[in-house]
Design an enzyme around this catalytic site. Structure first.
Site, mmCIF file in Angstrom:
data_model
loop_
_atom_site.group_PDB
_atom_site.id
_atom_site.type_symbol
_atom_site.label_atom_id
_atom_site.label_comp_id
_atom_site.label_asym_id
_atom_site.label_seq_id
_atom_site.Cartn_x
_atom_site.Cartn_y
_atom_site.Cartn_z
ATOM 1 N N ASN A 146 -10.554 33.436 49.729
ATOM 2 C CA ASN A 146 -10.737 34.870 49.482
ATOM 3 C C ASN A 146 -10.991 35.054 47.990
ATOM 4 O OD1 ASN A 146 -10.490 37.618 49.134
ATOM 5 N ND2 ASN A 146 -8.511 37.803 50.163
ATOM 6 N N LYS B 108 -7.800 33.489 46.300
ATOM 7 C CA LYS B 108 -6.617 33.168 47.115
ATOM 8 C C LYS B 108 -7.040 32.153 48.163
ATOM 9 C CE LYS B 108 -4.754 37.791 47.093
ATOM 10 N NZ LYS B 108 -4.731 38.951 47.924
ATOM 11 N N ARG C 294 -13.426 35.208 53.409
ATOM 12 C CA ARG C 294 -13.333 36.651 53.551
ATOM 13 C C ARG C 294 -14.521 37.263 52.812
ATOM 14 N NH1 ARG C 294 -10.066 40.879 50.048
ATOM 15 N NH2 ARG C 294 -10.423 42.694 51.336
ATOM 16 N N HIS D 118 -10.480 46.855 55.360
ATOM 17 C CA HIS D 118 -9.214 46.331 55.900
ATOM 18 C C HIS D 118 -9.331 46.028 57.393
ATOM 19 C CE1 HIS D 118 -6.986 48.867 52.617
ATOM 20 N NE2 HIS D 118 -7.106 47.613 52.206
ATOM 21 N N HIS E 127 -2.467 50.832 57.213
ATOM 22 C CA HIS E 127 -2.425 49.720 56.245
ATOM 23 C C HIS E 127 -2.159 50.359 54.886
ATOM 24 C CE1 HIS E 127 -3.908 45.763 54.551
ATOM 25 N NE2 HIS E 127 -3.947 46.557 53.502
ATOM 26 N N LEU E 128 -0.904 50.285 54.444
ATOM 27 C CA LEU E 128 -0.511 50.975 53.217
ATOM 28 C C LEU E 128 -0.114 49.969 52.148
ATOM 29 C CD1 LEU E 128 1.716 53.746 54.896
ATOM 30 C CD2 LEU E 128 -0.760 53.780 54.520
ATOM 31 N N ASN F 153 -1.709 48.640 47.964
ATOM 32 C CA ASN F 153 -2.310 49.239 46.787
ATOM 33 C C ASN F 153 -3.560 50.014 47.178
ATOM 34 O OD1 ASN F 153 -2.256 49.608 44.069
ATOM 35 N ND2 ASN F 153 -1.794 47.439 43.740
ATOM 36 N N ARG G 283 -6.579 54.759 43.261
ATOM 37 C CA ARG G 283 -7.799 55.433 43.736
ATOM 38 C C ARG G 283 -7.465 56.820 44.267
ATOM 39 N NH1 ARG G 283 -9.514 50.655 47.676
ATOM 40 N NH2 ARG G 283 -8.523 49.124 46.340
ATOM 41 N N PHE H 237 4.411 51.508 44.042
ATOM 42 C CA PHE H 237 5.309 52.469 44.690
ATOM 43 C C PHE H 237 6.779 52.187 44.372
ATOM 44 C CE2 PHE H 237 2.834 55.315 47.291
ATOM 45 C CZ PHE H 237 1.604 54.691 47.325
ATOM 46 N N ARG H 238 7.115 50.915 44.077
ATOM 47 C CA ARG H 238 8.518 50.616 43.753
ATOM 48 C C ARG H 238 8.934 51.348 42.484
ATOM 49 N NH1 ARG H 238 7.224 44.451 45.012
ATOM 50 N NH2 ARG H 238 5.293 45.255 44.169
ATOM 51 N N LEU I 88 3.439 48.433 51.126
ATOM 52 C CA LEU I 88 4.312 49.604 51.242
ATOM 53 C C LEU I 88 4.722 49.828 52.699
ATOM 54 C CD1 LEU I 88 5.393 52.189 49.660
ATOM 55 C CD2 LEU I 88 3.381 53.328 50.595
ATOM 56 N N GLU J 293 5.072 47.771 55.114
ATOM 57 C CA GLU J 293 6.015 46.772 55.622
ATOM 58 C C GLU J 293 7.390 46.898 54.965
ATOM 59 O OE1 GLU J 293 4.178 42.912 55.007
ATOM 60 O OE2 GLU J 293 2.347 43.619 55.974
ATOM 61 N N GLU K 290 -4.002 38.626 57.401
ATOM 62 C CA GLU K 290 -5.466 38.563 57.415
ATOM 63 C C GLU K 290 -5.955 37.115 57.420
ATOM 64 O OE1 GLU K 290 -4.834 41.546 54.363
ATOM 65 O OE2 GLU K 290 -6.880 42.239 54.722
HETATM 66 P P1 ADP Z 1 -2.978 45.007 47.968
HETATM 67 O O1 ADP Z 1 -3.218 43.797 48.871
HETATM 68 O O2 ADP Z 1 -3.804 46.192 48.314
HETATM 69 O O3 ADP Z 1 -2.928 44.708 46.505
HETATM 70 P P2 ADP Z 1 -0.303 44.970 49.082
HETATM 71 O O4 ADP Z 1 -0.494 45.125 50.540
HETATM 72 O O5 ADP Z 1 0.136 43.652 48.560
HETATM 73 O O6 ADP Z 1 -1.538 45.526 48.292
HETATM 74 O O7 ADP Z 1 0.752 46.076 48.614
HETATM 75 C C1 ADP Z 1 1.168 46.148 47.294
HETATM 76 C C2 ADP Z 1 1.926 47.434 47.081
HETATM 77 O O8 ADP Z 1 2.998 47.546 48.043
HETATM 78 C C3 ADP Z 1 2.621 47.431 45.743
HETATM 79 O O9 ADP Z 1 1.787 48.000 44.765
HETATM 80 C C4 ADP Z 1 3.802 48.311 45.988
HETATM 81 O O10 ADP Z 1 3.432 49.628 45.647
HETATM 82 C C5 ADP Z 1 4.057 48.288 47.476
HETATM 83 N N1 ADP Z 1 5.344 47.646 47.783
HETATM 84 C C6 ADP Z 1 5.610 46.351 47.971
HETATM 85 N N2 ADP Z 1 6.918 46.156 48.221
HETATM 86 C C7 ADP Z 1 7.505 47.370 48.192
HETATM 87 C C8 ADP Z 1 8.844 47.860 48.371
HETATM 88 N N3 ADP Z 1 9.852 47.048 48.615
HETATM 89 N N4 ADP Z 1 9.052 49.182 48.260
HETATM 90 C C9 ADP Z 1 8.049 50.024 47.983
HETATM 91 N N5 ADP Z 1 6.779 49.624 47.805
HETATM 92 C C10 ADP Z 1 6.506 48.335 47.908
#
Ligand code: ADP
Length: 397
Positions: free
Chosen positions: A7, A14, A91, A180, A208-209, A211, A241, A284-285, A332, A334, A384
Site C-alpha cells: 500500500n 505499508k 492497493r 474505503h 468507517h470512522l 482520520n 477535511r 479524536f483522542r 475512531l 473501533e 483491508e
Molecule cells: P486513517 O487510516 O484514516 O489514518 P485510522 O482508521 O487509523 O485512520 O484512525 C485514526 C484515528 O482514529 C485517529 O486520528 C484517532 O482520531 C482515532 N482513534 C484511534 N484510537 C482512538 C481512541 N482510543 N479514542 C478515540 N479516537 C481514537
C-alpha cells in the site's frame, strides 16, 4: 500460498506478508519518509519485536528493495527466499469507472490506472510507482490491483450523478465514486458471518470512522450510496477535511482571502474538519481529552462530527427503506465508545439502541446493541489487507 500486500502512499509504504493457507500474518511493516531525509522501515515479524531499519530510500523502488531484504533476513525475515512470495496485491485508490472489481495487473491495466490519475493526483501516482517497482524487483510474480472505489461501482445513477451539466460527467468523469470500498466490503461480509444471514437479506449501514471517514449504505450486499464523492473530501466532517460545505464558500473565500487553487485545496483538506473547528488537533483522542477539560470548541467539533454521522445514518435508512445492521469500524469507530454513543443517541426511533456496558469496548468484534434493539449494532475491526490478500489469492490462481 504467501501473498505480499503493498500500500504505497506519497512518502510511505505499508506492507504485510500473509500466508493464505490459514490467513495468518507472517510479517508486516511500514516504510516512512521515502524520498526525504531520515527514511526508515519499521518491520515486524509476527511473534518478534519490531526492528527499525534506518536506510536511505530515494524512491519507492528503494523502499520495496529494503522491505524485500527484510522479509528474507536470516534474523527477522519471514521467508527463506523471495521464491516463497507467490503473488503481490496492490492497493490502488482510484479506479474511476474502469474497475468494478479487482484485476490481475497487466501493462494495459497500468495504462488504464494512469488514465484515472487526474481523479486522484495525490494517491494514484505512488500506487503506480509501487506496482512498477514490484514488477522490476519481483518479475514473473502475478500482481493484483484492488481499488478503493470498486465496491461502490454498483451505486445507482441517481446516487452517483452530481447536479452539474451532464456533459461534465461525460467529458471529465465528474461523479461520485466513493472510497474505503475494501473496508466497507470487508465489514459487511463479517456481518453475514456474525448474524448468520446472507447480507443479501440485510440493509446495512457501515461507518468507517478514522482520520478519513465515510458511511456506506449496503443493500443486497451491494453499495447503493456512500458519503465520499469524486474525491475523498466530500461527506462527513473528518480529521482535517471539511466534508460537505456550501460549494459557494469556495469562491467566496478565494475572493475574500485572495487564495490560490492550491491554498483553498489545502485549507479544505488539511486545515478543516475537527482540527479546524477545535483548533486543538485532528486526533479524536486529543479532542476528547480537551473537551473533557471543558474546551468548548473541542466539544463543538465532537458534536458537529456526531451530528453529521447521525444525519447520514438517517438519510441512508431513508435511501434503503430501513436499516437492519449498523457497523462501526476504523480508528475512531473501533475505539471510541463515547463517539459511538453520541452518534446513536436519538436514533431510537429507527430501532437503534446501544447497550452502555457492551459499548464499553475497543478494537474487538462485538455486538453493542441491546437485546431489544431492532437494529443490530456491531463494532467490527476492519482488515483491508486481508481483503486485498483474498482477492489476490483468487485472481492470481
Ligand atoms: P486513517 O487510516 O484514516 O489514518 P485510522 O482508521 O487509523 O485512520 O484512525 C485514526 C484515528 O482514529 C485517529 O486520528 C484517532 O482520531 C482515532 N482513534 C484511534 N484510537 C482512538 C481512541 N482510543 N479514542 C478515540 N479516537 C481514537
Amino acid at each position: 500460498m504467501n501473498v505480499l500486500i503493498i500500500n504505497c502512499g506519497s512518502s510511505s509504504l505499508k506492507y504485510q506478508l500473509i500466508n493464505m493457507d490459514d490467513e495468518s500474518v507472517l510479517a508486516k511493516g511500514l516504510a516512512e519518509r521515502i524520498g526525504i531525509e531520515g527514511s526508515v522501515v519499521k518491520h515486524e515479524k509476527t511473534g518478534q519485536d519490531k526492528v527499525i531499519i534506518n536506510d536511505s530510500m530515494a524512491n519507492h523502488k528503494d523502499a520495496i528493495n529494503i522491505v524485500l531484504k527484510a522479509l528474507v533476513d536470516s534474523k527477522y525475515g519471514a521467508v527463506k527466499s523471495l521464491k516463497e512470495i507467490d503473488a503481490v496485491g496492490h492497493r490502488v485508490v482510484h479506479g474511476g469507472e474502469k474497475f468494478a472489481g479487482s484485476v490481475v495487473i497487466t501493462d494495459e491495466v497500468v495504462n488504464t490506472m494512469k488514465e484515472c490519475t487526474d481523479l486522484a493526483p495525490l494517491h494514484n501516482p505512488p500506487n503506480i510507482i509501487g506496482i512498477e517497482a514490484c514488477k522490476e524487483l519481483l518479475p514473473n510474480i502475478p500482481m493484483v490491483g484492488v481499488f478503493d472505489t470498486a465496491f461502490h461501482q454498483t451505486m445507482p445513477e441517481e446516487a452517483y450523478i452530481y447536479p452539474l451539466p451532464y456533459e461534465l460527467y461525460q467529458e471529465l468523469g465528474i461523479r461520485r465514486y466513493g472510497f474505503h470500498g475494501t473496508s466497507h466490503k470487508y465489514v459487511s461480509e463479517r456481518v453475514s458471518a456474525l448474524t448468520g444471514k446472507s447480507n443479501k437479506e440485510l440493509k446495512i449501514i457501515t461507518c468507517h470512522l478514522g482520520n478519513g471517514a465515510s458511511l456506506t449504505a449496503i443493500k443486497d450486499g451491494q453499495s447503493v450510496d456512500t458519503s465520499m464523492g469524486m474525491t475523498p473530501l466530500e461527506g462527513l466532517v473528518m480529521g482535517t477535511r471539511c466534508g460537505d460545505i456550501d460549494p459557494a464558500i469556495v469562491t467566496f473565500l478565494m475572493n475574500k482571502k485572495n487564495l490560490s487553487i492550491q491554498e483553498i485545496d489545502n485549507l479544505m483538506n488539511k486545515k478543516s474538519g475537527v482540527l479546524g473547528i477545535s483548533g486543538v488537533s485532528s486526533d479524536f483522542r486529543d479532542i476528547e481529552e480537551a473537551a473533557d477539560k471543558g474546551d468548548k470548541r473541542a466539544q463543538l467539533a465532537l458534536d458537529k462530527f456526531a451530528y453529521t454521522v447521525k444525519k447520514y445514518i438517517g438519510s441512508y435508512a431513508a435511501a434503503m427503506g430501513g436499516v437492519d445492521v449498523l457497523v462501526f469500524t476504523a480508528g475512531l469507530g473501533e475505539n471510541s465508545g463515547p463517539a459511538r454513543k453520541q452518534i446513536c443517541e436519538g436514533l431510537e426511533f429507527l430501532g437503534i439502541e446501544i447497550d452502555d456496558d457492551k459499548n464499553n469496548t475497543r478494537g474487538k468484534e462485538v455486538e453493542i446493541s441491546k437485546s431489544s434493539s431492532k437494529v443490530k449494532v456491531f463494532v467490527i475491526p476492519t482488515n483491508e489487507e486481508l481483503m486485498i490478500a483474498r482477492d489476490t489469492k483468487t485472481l492470481a490462481k
